[in-house]
Design an enzyme around this catalytic site. Structure first.
Site, mmCIF file in Angstrom:
data_model
loop_
_atom_site.group_PDB
_atom_site.id
_atom_site.type_symbol
_atom_site.label_atom_id
_atom_site.label_comp_id
_atom_site.label_asym_id
_atom_site.label_seq_id
_atom_site.Cartn_x
_atom_site.Cartn_y
_atom_site.Cartn_z
ATOM 1 N N THR A 34 -68.796 73.322 -34.744
ATOM 2 C CA THR A 34 -68.648 72.338 -33.666
ATOM 3 C C THR A 34 -69.529 71.126 -33.967
ATOM 4 O O THR A 34 -69.796 70.317 -33.085
ATOM 5 C CB THR A 34 -69.064 72.923 -32.295
ATOM 6 N N GLY B 145 -81.352 71.956 -33.259
ATOM 7 C CA GLY B 145 -81.652 70.890 -32.293
ATOM 8 C C GLY B 145 -81.322 71.390 -30.902
ATOM 9 O O GLY B 145 -81.291 72.600 -30.655
ATOM 10 N N ARG B 146 -81.078 70.459 -30.030
ATOM 11 C CA ARG B 146 -80.825 70.841 -28.635
ATOM 12 C C ARG B 146 -79.641 71.775 -28.496
ATOM 13 O O ARG B 146 -79.700 72.779 -27.787
ATOM 14 C CB ARG B 146 -80.591 69.579 -27.796
ATOM 15 N N ILE B 147 -78.531 71.432 -29.183
ATOM 16 C CA ILE B 147 -77.323 72.243 -29.013
ATOM 17 C C ILE B 147 -77.513 73.620 -29.660
ATOM 18 O O ILE B 147 -77.179 74.648 -29.062
ATOM 19 C CB ILE B 147 -76.086 71.515 -29.577
ATOM 20 N N GLU C 87 -60.572 64.591 -40.040
ATOM 21 C CA GLU C 87 -59.903 64.562 -38.744
ATOM 22 C C GLU C 87 -59.428 63.158 -38.378
ATOM 23 O O GLU C 87 -60.082 62.173 -38.756
ATOM 24 C CB GLU C 87 -60.823 65.145 -37.654
ATOM 25 N N ARG D 13 -69.910 68.602 -37.346
ATOM 26 C CA ARG D 13 -69.060 67.549 -37.905
ATOM 27 C C ARG D 13 -68.285 68.149 -39.054
ATOM 28 O O ARG D 13 -68.835 68.949 -39.833
ATOM 29 C CB ARG D 13 -69.896 66.366 -38.402
ATOM 30 N N HIS E 218 -61.527 68.710 -31.427
ATOM 31 C CA HIS E 218 -62.816 68.024 -31.210
ATOM 32 C C HIS E 218 -63.064 67.808 -29.712
ATOM 33 O O HIS E 218 -63.109 66.669 -29.230
ATOM 34 C CB HIS E 218 -62.883 66.694 -31.978
ATOM 35 N N ALA E 219 -63.259 68.907 -29.024
ATOM 36 C CA ALA E 219 -63.326 68.848 -27.565
ATOM 37 C C ALA E 219 -64.578 69.519 -26.998
ATOM 38 O O ALA E 219 -64.641 69.817 -25.802
ATOM 39 C CB ALA E 219 -62.081 69.511 -26.972
ATOM 40 N N ALA E 220 -65.591 69.726 -27.821
ATOM 41 C CA ALA E 220 -66.746 70.510 -27.360
ATOM 42 C C ALA E 220 -67.453 69.905 -26.149
ATOM 43 O O ALA E 220 -67.931 70.626 -25.281
ATOM 44 C CB ALA E 220 -67.745 70.721 -28.497
HETATM 45 C C1 GLV Z 1 -69.384 64.981 -30.218
HETATM 46 O O1 GLV Z 1 -68.904 65.353 -31.230
HETATM 47 C C2 GLV Z 1 -70.566 64.188 -30.116
HETATM 48 O O2 GLV Z 1 -71.206 63.875 -31.124
HETATM 49 O O3 GLV Z 1 -70.884 63.817 -28.973
HETATM 50 C C1 GLV Z 2 -77.470 67.816 -32.028
HETATM 51 O O1 GLV Z 2 -77.530 66.657 -31.744
HETATM 52 C C2 GLV Z 2 -78.327 68.758 -31.403
HETATM 53 O O2 GLV Z 2 -78.965 68.319 -30.439
HETATM 54 O O3 GLV Z 2 -78.362 69.897 -31.852
#
Ligand code: GLV
Ligand code: GLV
Length: 319
Positions: A236, A155-157, A267, A238, A285-287
């Site tokens: 990073t 996905g985006r990330i 967590e 879940r 959990h600070a990404a």
């Molecule tokens: C962080 O874990 C989010 O989903 O924004």
């Molecule tokens: C998750 O939401 C992603 O955009 O990869």
């Protein structure tokens, strides 16, 4: 009468002050009440609600919020919310996509680099006064440049993580539910492979899929066994995407070389044994935690809840 919006945690920046000019804002004090207690008390009076990823909003809780119309989750992931149940009650659910993409991708890289080059271990050692001089074999790590990165969830990330791999001349493999368009694949230099191939070939496996029934324990004993013995797992996404007990076992037995984790299956609890392993980098959990991003996220959730309560279309609906 003013409409009431519950906010389950204080947020950075001035967005909540702005919200309070127009709405009756009920802000939970996390030191006084947990989310469930707070929702039990105030939920039935809420027209809107801002939740955190750590707040479970299940069907039962949703049913009690009788006049709720809008829920905005202060996160991109929204697995903490029963979206179908919300929809059945006519509640619009929203999240904060896009804004945290680059911030979270930066962090995944920070973890990857930290694990590869043993940054956290070196910091602990140096602080403890144990750096007694340069040594040829001190903290030998793993090269990142020229290695193979496996991205699970494009996905985006996941895509933003891939884009950064260019600078390290990495081969980037990815696995996703759906293959990306070829033009995007070649722009990002990503090669589509099966999960099995990815696990077998990658030096670094980085997880970026959402948590769904299909991705729960996507990485368990069998998958860990497919990974290279000198590979590093980065999560990073879940916690429950990884079978944490299986991962601990794999790390202890040397099935994989290391891990860098921002999220945990239970967590904030962390499986016993994980903290004792120096080959694991642990983050809380600070990404998405850059000041700018977290302040923008606060604007996004407040504006979207306000929009729905004003009968307008929100920017970031999830259903
Ligand atoms: C962080 O874990 C989010 O989903 O924004
Ligand atoms: C998750 O939401 C992603 O955009 O990869």
């Amino acid at each position: 009468m003013q409409q009431r919006i519950g906010v389950s945690y204080p947020l950075p920046g001035s967005a909540l002050n702005r919200l309070a000019e127009e709405f009756d804002v009920v802000l939970r004090d996390p030191k006084q009440q947990n989310f469930a207690q707070w929702l039990e008390q105030y939920g039935p009076s809420f027209d809107g609600l801002i939740t955190m990823l750590s707040d479970p909003l299940n069907a039962e809780a949703i049913a009690k919020c009788r006049q709720l119309k809008a829920v905005a989750n202060y996160a991109v992931g929204y697995n903490n919310i029963d979206v179908a149940a919300a929809g059945a009650h006519g509640i619009q659910v929203m999240n904060t996509p896009d804004v945290l993409t680059e911030t979270s991708a930066d962090f995944a890289w920070a973890l990857l680099m930290a694990a590869a080059r043993r940054i956290a271990e070196g910091d602990v050692m140096t602080r403890a006064g144990e750096f007694t001089g340069w040594q040829p074999e001190l903290l030998l790590g793993k090269d990142v440049f020229g290695s193979v990165l496996g991205i699970v969830g494009a996905g985006r990330i996941g895509q933003a993580v891939a884009a950064r791999a260019r600078g390290f001349s990495m081969t980037v493999l990815y696995h996703n539910r759906q293959r990306l368009p070829e033009a995007l694949e070649s722009q990002l230099g990503m090669e589509y492979v099966s999960l099995e191939q990815l696990l077998q070939q990658a030096d670094f496996v980085s997880l970026h899929c959402p948590l769904t029934p299909e991705t729960r324990h996507l990485i368990s004993t069998e998958q860990l066994a497919m990974m290279k013995t000198d590979s590093i797992l980065i999560n990073t996404a879940r916690g429950p995407v990884v079978d944490e007990l299986a991962m601990l076992d794999a790390l202890q037995k040397g099935v994989i070389a290391g891990a860098a984790l921002d999220v945990y299956e239970w967590e904030p609890n962390i499986t016993q044994g994980l903290r004792e392993l120096s080959k694991v980098v642990l983050a809380p959990h600070a990404a998405s935690a850059s000041r700018a991003t977290r302040e923008t996220m606060a604007w996004m959730v407040t504006e979207d809840v306000a929009a729905v309560l004003a009968g307008k279309t929100p920017q970031n609906p999830v259903q």
